[in-house]
Design a protein around this motif. Structure first.
Motif, PDB file in Angstrom:
ATOM      1  N   GLN A  84       0.850  -1.183   0.000  1.00  0.00           N
ATOM      2  CA  GLN A  84       0.000   0.000   0.000  1.00  0.00           C
ATOM      3  C   GLN A  84       0.887   1.234   0.000  1.00  0.00           C
ATOM      4  O   GLN A  84       2.006   1.220   0.510  1.00  0.00           O
ATOM      5  CB  GLN A  84      -0.985   0.015   1.163  1.00  0.00           C
ATOM      6  CG  GLN A  84      -0.379   0.256   2.522  1.00  0.00           C
ATOM      7  CD  GLN A  84      -1.432   0.231   3.604  1.00  0.00           C
ATOM      8  OE1 GLN A  84      -2.280  -0.651   3.616  1.00  0.00           O
ATOM      9  NE2 GLN A  84      -1.380   1.174   4.502  1.00  0.00           N
ATOM     10  N   GLY A  85       0.391   2.277  -0.635  1.00  0.00           N
ATOM     11  CA  GLY A  85       1.166   3.500  -0.715  1.00  0.00           C
ATOM     12  C   GLY A  85       0.372   4.631  -1.341  1.00  0.00           C
ATOM     13  O   GLY A  85      -0.777   4.454  -1.750  1.00  0.00           O
ATOM     14  N   ARG A  86       1.010   5.795  -1.413  1.00  0.00           N
ATOM     15  CA  ARG A  86       0.371   7.000  -1.946  1.00  0.00           C
ATOM     16  C   ARG A  86       1.297   7.595  -3.005  1.00  0.00           C
ATOM     17  O   ARG A  86       2.504   7.693  -2.818  1.00  0.00           O
ATOM     18  CB  ARG A  86       0.147   7.997  -0.831  1.00  0.00           C
ATOM     19  CG  ARG A  86      -0.491   9.295  -1.288  1.00  0.00           C
ATOM     20  CD  ARG A  86      -0.702  10.225  -0.084  1.00  0.00           C
ATOM     21  NE  ARG A  86      -1.443  11.395  -0.452  1.00  0.00           N
ATOM     22  CZ  ARG A  86      -2.753  11.543  -0.348  1.00  0.00           C
ATOM     23  NH1 ARG A  86      -3.487  10.565   0.123  1.00  0.00           N
ATOM     24  NH2 ARG A  86      -3.346  12.665  -0.699  1.00  0.00           N
ATOM     25  N   ILE A  87       0.686   8.014  -4.119  1.00  0.00           N
ATOM     26  CA  ILE A  87       1.415   8.716  -5.171  1.00  0.00           C
ATOM     27  C   ILE A  87       0.712  10.048  -5.376  1.00  0.00           C
ATOM     28  O   ILE A  87      -0.502  10.091  -5.586  1.00  0.00           O
ATOM     29  CB  ILE A  87       1.445   7.894  -6.474  1.00  0.00           C
ATOM     30  CG1 ILE A  87       2.187   6.571  -6.235  1.00  0.00           C
ATOM     31  CG2 ILE A  87       2.088   8.705  -7.597  1.00  0.00           C
ATOM     32  CD1 ILE A  87       2.183   5.623  -7.403  1.00  0.00           C
ATOM     33  N   SER A  88       1.477  11.129  -5.260  1.00  0.00           N
ATOM     34  CA  SER A  88       0.929  12.480  -5.430  1.00  0.00           C
ATOM     35  C   SER A  88       1.416  13.066  -6.742  1.00  0.00           C
ATOM     36  O   SER A  88       2.544  12.820  -7.161  1.00  0.00           O
ATOM     37  CB  SER A  88       1.377  13.388  -4.287  1.00  0.00           C
ATOM     38  OG  SER A  88       0.863  12.932  -3.069  1.00  0.00           O
ATOM     39  N   PHE A  89       0.554  13.855  -7.376  1.00  0.00           N
ATOM     40  CA  PHE A  89       0.894  14.564  -8.607  1.00  0.00           C
ATOM     41  C   PHE A  89       0.976  16.053  -8.281  1.00  0.00           C
ATOM     42  O   PHE A  89       0.072  16.602  -7.651  1.00  0.00           O
ATOM     43  CB  PHE A  89      -0.162  14.309  -9.692  1.00  0.00           C
ATOM     44  CG  PHE A  89      -0.141  12.908 -10.221  1.00  0.00           C
ATOM     45  CD1 PHE A  89       0.453  12.624 -11.443  1.00  0.00           C
ATOM     46  CD2 PHE A  89      -0.702  11.868  -9.503  1.00  0.00           C
ATOM     47  CE1 PHE A  89       0.480  11.332 -11.935  1.00  0.00           C
ATOM     48  CE2 PHE A  89      -0.682  10.567  -9.982  1.00  0.00           C
ATOM     49  CZ  PHE A  89      -0.086  10.295 -11.200  1.00  0.00           C
ATOM     50  N   MET A  90       2.062  16.665  -8.693  1.00  0.00           N
ATOM     51  CA  MET A  90       2.319  18.074  -8.417  1.00  0.00           C
ATOM     52  C   MET A  90       2.412  18.830  -9.739  1.00  0.00           C
ATOM     53  O   MET A  90       2.859  18.284 -10.738  1.00  0.00           O
ATOM     54  CB  MET A  90       3.640  18.235  -7.661  1.00  0.00           C
ATOM     55  CG  MET A  90       3.805  17.310  -6.466  1.00  0.00           C
ATOM     56  SD  MET A  90       2.690  17.677  -5.135  1.00  0.00           S
ATOM     57  CE  MET A  90       3.448  19.106  -4.456  1.00  0.00           C
ATOM     58  N   ALA A  91       2.009  20.110  -9.711  1.00  0.00           N
ATOM     59  CA  ALA A  91       2.146  20.982 -10.883  1.00  0.00           C
ATOM     60  C   ALA A  91       2.970  22.192 -10.469  1.00  0.00           C
ATOM     61  O   ALA A  91       2.778  22.739  -9.379  1.00  0.00           O
ATOM     62  CB  ALA A  91       0.790  21.431 -11.404  1.00  0.00           C
ATOM     63  N   GLU A  92       3.902  22.588 -11.341  1.00  0.00           N
ATOM     64  CA  GLU A  92       4.676  23.805 -11.079  1.00  0.00           C
ATOM     65  C   GLU A  92       3.775  25.027 -11.132  1.00  0.00           C
ATOM     66  O   GLU A  92       3.905  25.949 -10.343  1.00  0.00           O
ATOM     67  CB  GLU A  92       5.803  23.952 -12.096  1.00  0.00           C
ATOM     68  CG  GLU A  92       6.924  22.963 -11.918  1.00  0.00           C
ATOM     69  CD  GLU A  92       8.002  23.122 -12.987  1.00  0.00           C
ATOM     70  OE1 GLU A  92       7.983  24.127 -13.735  1.00  0.00           O
ATOM     71  OE2 GLU A  92       8.846  22.227 -13.072  1.00  0.00           O
ATOM     72  N   SER A  93       2.850  25.038 -12.098  1.00  0.00           N
ATOM     73  CA  SER A  93       1.915  26.154 -12.239  1.00  0.00           C
ATOM     74  C   SER A  93       0.639  25.652 -12.888  1.00  0.00           C
ATOM     75  O   SER A  93       0.591  24.554 -13.426  1.00  0.00           O
ATOM     76  CB  SER A  93       2.529  27.279 -13.072  1.00  0.00           C
ATOM     77  OG  SER A  93       2.785  26.825 -14.392  1.00  0.00           O
ATOM     78  N   ALA A  94      -0.390  26.489 -12.823  1.00  0.00           N
ATOM     79  CA  ALA A  94      -1.673  26.136 -13.423  1.00  0.00           C
ATOM     80  C   ALA A  94      -2.366  27.415 -13.868  1.00  0.00           C
ATOM     81  O   ALA A  94      -2.006  28.512 -13.445  1.00  0.00           O
ATOM     82  CB  ALA A  94      -2.537  25.376 -12.416  1.00  0.00           C
ATOM     83  N   ARG A  95      -3.348  27.244 -14.737  1.00  0.00           N
ATOM     84  CA  ARG A  95      -4.178  28.367 -15.170  1.00  0.00           C
ATOM     85  C   ARG A  95      -5.558  27.818 -15.484  1.00  0.00           C
ATOM     86  O   ARG A  95      -5.712  26.628 -15.770  1.00  0.00           O
ATOM     87  CB  ARG A  95      -3.565  29.092 -16.359  1.00  0.00           C
ATOM     88  CG  ARG A  95      -3.339  28.223 -17.570  1.00  0.00           C
ATOM     89  CD  ARG A  95      -2.425  28.894 -18.600  1.00  0.00           C
ATOM     90  NE  ARG A  95      -2.208  27.985 -19.702  1.00  0.00           N
ATOM     91  CZ  ARG A  95      -2.639  28.163 -20.933  1.00  0.00           C
ATOM     92  NH1 ARG A  95      -3.310  29.257 -21.238  1.00  0.00           N
ATOM     93  NH2 ARG A  95      -2.400  27.289 -21.873  1.00  0.00           N
ATOM     94  N   ILE A  96      -6.569  28.687 -15.392  1.00  0.00           N
ATOM     95  CA  ILE A  96      -7.947  28.255 -15.556  1.00  0.00           C
ATOM     96  C   ILE A  96      -8.708  29.265 -16.397  1.00  0.00           C
ATOM     97  O   ILE A  96      -8.401  30.453 -16.372  1.00  0.00           O
ATOM     98  CB  ILE A  96      -8.618  28.060 -14.174  1.00  0.00           C
ATOM     99  CG1 ILE A  96      -9.945  27.333 -14.306  1.00  0.00           C
ATOM    100  CG2 ILE A  96      -8.758  29.385 -13.428  1.00  0.00           C
ATOM    101  CD1 ILE A  96     -10.474  26.807 -12.990  1.00  0.00           C
ATOM    102  N   ILE A  97      -9.684  28.764 -17.154  1.00  0.00           N
ATOM    103  CA  ILE A  97     -10.561  29.618 -17.967  1.00  0.00           C
ATOM    104  C   ILE A  97     -11.968  29.043 -17.910  1.00  0.00           C
ATOM    105  O   ILE A  97     -12.146  27.828 -17.779  1.00  0.00           O
ATOM    106  CB  ILE A  97     -10.058  29.725 -19.430  1.00  0.00           C
ATOM    107  CG1 ILE A  97     -10.823  30.819 -20.191  1.00  0.00           C
ATOM    108  CG2 ILE A  97     -10.133  28.399 -20.134  1.00  0.00           C
ATOM    109  CD1 ILE A  97     -10.236  31.140 -21.561  1.00  0.00           C
ATOM    110  N   SER A  98     -12.960  29.916 -18.013  1.00  0.00           N
ATOM    111  CA  SER A  98     -14.361  29.509 -18.026  1.00  0.00           C
ATOM    112  C   SER A  98     -14.975  29.858 -19.375  1.00  0.00           C
ATOM    113  O   SER A  98     -14.813  30.975 -19.866  1.00  0.00           O
ATOM    114  CB  SER A  98     -15.132  30.239 -16.914  1.00  0.00           C
ATOM    115  OG  SER A  98     -16.505  29.937 -16.997  1.00  0.00           O
TER     116      SER A  98
END
Length: 157
Positions: A84-98
């Motif tokens: 059993q274990g955990r894997i995390s995903f990281m982002a250096e930056s992000a942006r969003i639009i609607s």
């Protein structure tokens, strides 16, 4: 599947986590993009009138583009045939639009990076997974549905 925990189990866990991550995210150029379709609640009142069918009101789609996505190596505890274990995903930056259902378009807005996704995996005669999504997606609750967009539908900019 190997009979003992070890590097092979960690590699398979990483493959499982990547597969889950990409079920709702598309790799488009240097970004991983998530589409979130948001519908609005009932037009008025708490619930529809008994016997009436009320179509959900359309809302908008949020596109979240994440750059510099990396995953942590599995932090695991392996004993015999269990893992059993955990894997995390990281982002250096992000942006969003609607983008509204009426065609109105917002502007790309920068967001901070950090953890964007995590998977708790366990192997005991087969793999099981529990996904931790972005907090703002979870907070939208039943009004939001995450999906994997096509790269061609993502607004330029």
């Amino acid at each position: 599947m190997p009979a003992s925990a070890g590097p092979d189990m960690g590699d398979e866990a990483t493959r499982q986590a990547n597969r889950l991550f990409l079920t709702t995210r598309a790799a488009c150029g240097a970004d991983h993009v998530l589409a979130i379709d948001v519908t609005l609640g009932q037009p008025s009142g708490f619930a529809p009138v008994l016997g009436e069918t009320v179509a959900p009101r359309t809302g908008h789609t949020l596109y979240l583009a994440m750059s510099g996505v990396t995953s942590t190596p599995p932090k695991a505890i392996g004993v015999g045939t269990q893992w059993q274990g955990r894997i995390s995903f990281m982002a250096e930056s992000a942006r969003i639009i609607s983008i509204g259902s009426d065609g109105r378009r917002g502007a790309w807005t920068p967001m901070s990076g950090g953890e964007i996704y995590a998977v708790d995996l366990a192997y005991r005669q087969g793999w099981t997974a529990r996904v931790s999504e972005l907090a703002f997606l979870t907070n939208l609750g039943r009004f939001a549905k995450a999906r994997r967009p096509t790269c061609s539908e993502i607004p330029a900019g």
